[in-house]
Design a protein around this motif. Structure first.
Motif, short mmCIF file in Angstrom:
data_model
loop_
_atom_site.label_atom_id
_atom_site.label_comp_id
_atom_site.label_asym_id
_atom_site.label_seq_id
_atom_site.Cartn_x
_atom_site.Cartn_y
_atom_site.Cartn_z
N ASP A 43 0.84 -1.19 0.00
CA ASP A 43 0.00 0.00 0.00
C ASP A 43 0.88 1.25 0.00
N ILE A 44 0.25 2.40 -0.12
CA ILE A 44 0.91 3.69 0.07
C ILE A 44 0.19 4.34 1.24
N SER A 73 1.60 -6.72 -8.07
CA SER A 73 0.16 -7.03 -8.06
C SER A 73 -0.69 -5.84 -7.64
N GLU A 74 -0.07 -4.85 -6.97
CA GLU A 74 -0.80 -3.67 -6.51
C GLU A 74 -0.53 -2.45 -7.37
N SER A 79 -1.43 2.98 -8.84
CA SER A 79 -1.14 4.03 -9.82
C SER A 79 -2.39 4.83 -10.14
N LYS A 80 -3.56 4.21 -10.07
CA LYS A 80 -4.82 4.93 -10.28
C LYS A 80 -5.19 5.76 -9.06
N THR A 81 -4.92 5.22 -7.88
CA THR A 81 -5.25 5.94 -6.65
C THR A 81 -4.31 7.11 -6.40
N ILE A 85 2.23 10.10 -7.86
CA ILE A 85 3.39 9.50 -7.19
C ILE A 85 4.10 8.55 -8.17
N GLN A 86 5.42 8.63 -8.19
CA GLN A 86 6.20 7.72 -9.02
C GLN A 86 6.30 6.36 -8.33
N LEU A 87 5.82 5.34 -9.01
CA LEU A 87 5.82 3.99 -8.45
C LEU A 87 6.83 3.13 -9.19
N ILE A 88 7.49 2.24 -8.45
CA ILE A 88 8.37 1.25 -9.07
C ILE A 88 7.96 -0.12 -8.54
#
Length: 404
Positions: A43-44, A73-74, A79-81, A85-88
């Motif tokens: 999660d974030i 898997s998340e 990325s939509k929520t 924020i940059q996600l890796i």
């Protein structure tokens, strides 16, 4: 045969990542790069997210150097929520080049023992709660499928040795962390960044906005049931049970007609809660921001969960329902302080009859006046380091020690 092949492929993938990581560890870190991670990338949220938001606020020009590590898997969901924020994707080849050369790691749970940290990387461990239940090497008998007590203990010790800083929300927690993690580096005595919002946003206008977003209307009274995670209540490895310890029918017979119940379960059991017949008055919020749930909650019902320590910042009523107290305290985890009526900041019920009695008292009066002094004492012991500025202090540390 299929399972053996899957395990073999996982081992090969891990070996490739380790080889890649060792190669990047020979390189210097990228100054100013910060990798955040919450709950192993699930999660974030929590303390890392609070620090991220504050760091961006204080240093917006460098937000391109701040990343959240998330489970593949998340990735789509998050990325939509969180589109800004940059996600890796965690444990992928692309992720290795970021994590191995990061200036800072900011995480609230452990990294696998087989993953190595760059010597130049500063690891800020935020942790995720004030402990009531025994932690780490203080747990005498571990009841987790797939591991032994000795392995579990050593895993904590090895991981804590990598932490450069560990956030402590209060003196009580700091003393326990020294014992449970064998932590020997620097504590940050600032309170929990995630709790800053309980001071900064505890306003009626903000609370109304949260209610509208979560419910679509303004519930007059909200009760939240947030039980602890029970390590031994599993069907098999990775599959856990959950049984609501009170009747929803009795609950709603007792509370006012304008009361809504929030259930905050562990994410592993969120799909196994039966609310048949009460879906219009019960909401299961397993993924939502727990701090927002605190702000809209009028009464917290819990047992041994560390939510009691965070919620105490608001100085609102709490009701404790430890229906399996003897088993949990004496057989499963054990406690750091005497978990009894004399030390809790609200009434304690160990069976449904007593639970309903106290619930009726709260419904009629909106409080537990006999426990006002205990609530204030509890707040003083566990919340005295909290003042709404923890994330700011951690962000200043990052900016002072990092930079480009």
């Amino acid at each position: 045969m299929k399972n053996q092949m899957i395990q073999l492929l996982k081992l090969i993938a891990r070996w490739i990542l380790i080889v890649m990581n060792d190669g990047f560890l020979c390189m210097r870190v990228k100054k100013g790069t910060v990798i955040f991670e919450s709950f192993n990338g699930r999660d974030i949220s929590d303390n890392p997210f609070a620090i991220y938001k504050q760091l961006v606020k204080m240093n917006p020009a460098e937000r391109d150097h701040y990343y959240f590590s998330v489970k593949p898997s998340e990735y789509q969901r998050l990325s939509k929520t969180f589109p800004d924020i940059q996600l890796i994707r965690r444990f992928t080849p692309g992720w290795v080049s970021y994590i191995a050369r990061a200036d800072f790691w900011v995480m609230n749970s452990r990294m696998p023992k087989w993953w190595h940290k760059n010597r130049q990387t500063t690891y800020i461990q935020t942790w995720h709660g004030t402990p009531l239940k025994k932690l780490g090497v203080d747990i005498e008998h571990v009841e987790i499928p797939g591991t032994t007590t000795a392995q579990y203990h050593q895993g904590f010790v090895d991981e804590a040795a990598r932490w450069d800083y560990l956030i402590a929300p209060n003196q009580y927690s700091e003393d326990i962390f020294k014992s449970a993690f064998k932590f020997k580096h620097q504590f940050l005595e600032v309170g929990y960044p995630r709790n800053d919002t309980l001071y900064q946003d505890n306003q009626q206008s903000h609370i109304a906005e949260i209610k509208q977003r979560l419910f679509g209307y303004q519930p007059k009274r909200i009760v939240m049931y947030a039980p602890t995670w029970r390590d031994d209540n599993f069907k098999q490895q990775g599959r856990y049970n959950f049984t609501l310890p009170f009747s929803l029918a009795n609950f709603f017979k007792t509370v006012s007609d304008d009361t809504v119940l929030i259930i905050r379960p562990h994410y592993l059991v969120k799909d196994h809660i039966d609310i048949t017949g009460f879906a219009d008055r019960v909401k299961i919020f397993a993924e939502e921001d727990i701090n927002e749930l605190y702000l809209i909650t009028d009464l917290l019902i819990t047992d041994y969960s560390s939510v009691m320590f965070d919620y105490a910042n608001l100085e609102r009523p709490m009701l404790f329902f430890p229906y399996d107290l003897a088993h949990y305290r004496d057989e499963l985890r054990g406690f750091y302080f005497d978990y009894d009526q004399a030390n809790l900041p609200g009434p304690m019920a160990t069976d449904e009859a007593a639970f309903i009695k106290y619930l009726k008292e709260y419904t009629e009066t909106g409080q537990f006046s006999a426990f006002d002094d205990q609530l204030r004492a509890f707040n003083h012991q566990f919340c005295s380091w909290e003042n709404g500025h923890a994330a700011e202090k951690i962000s200043r540390l990052i900016l002072q020690q990092g930079g480009k």
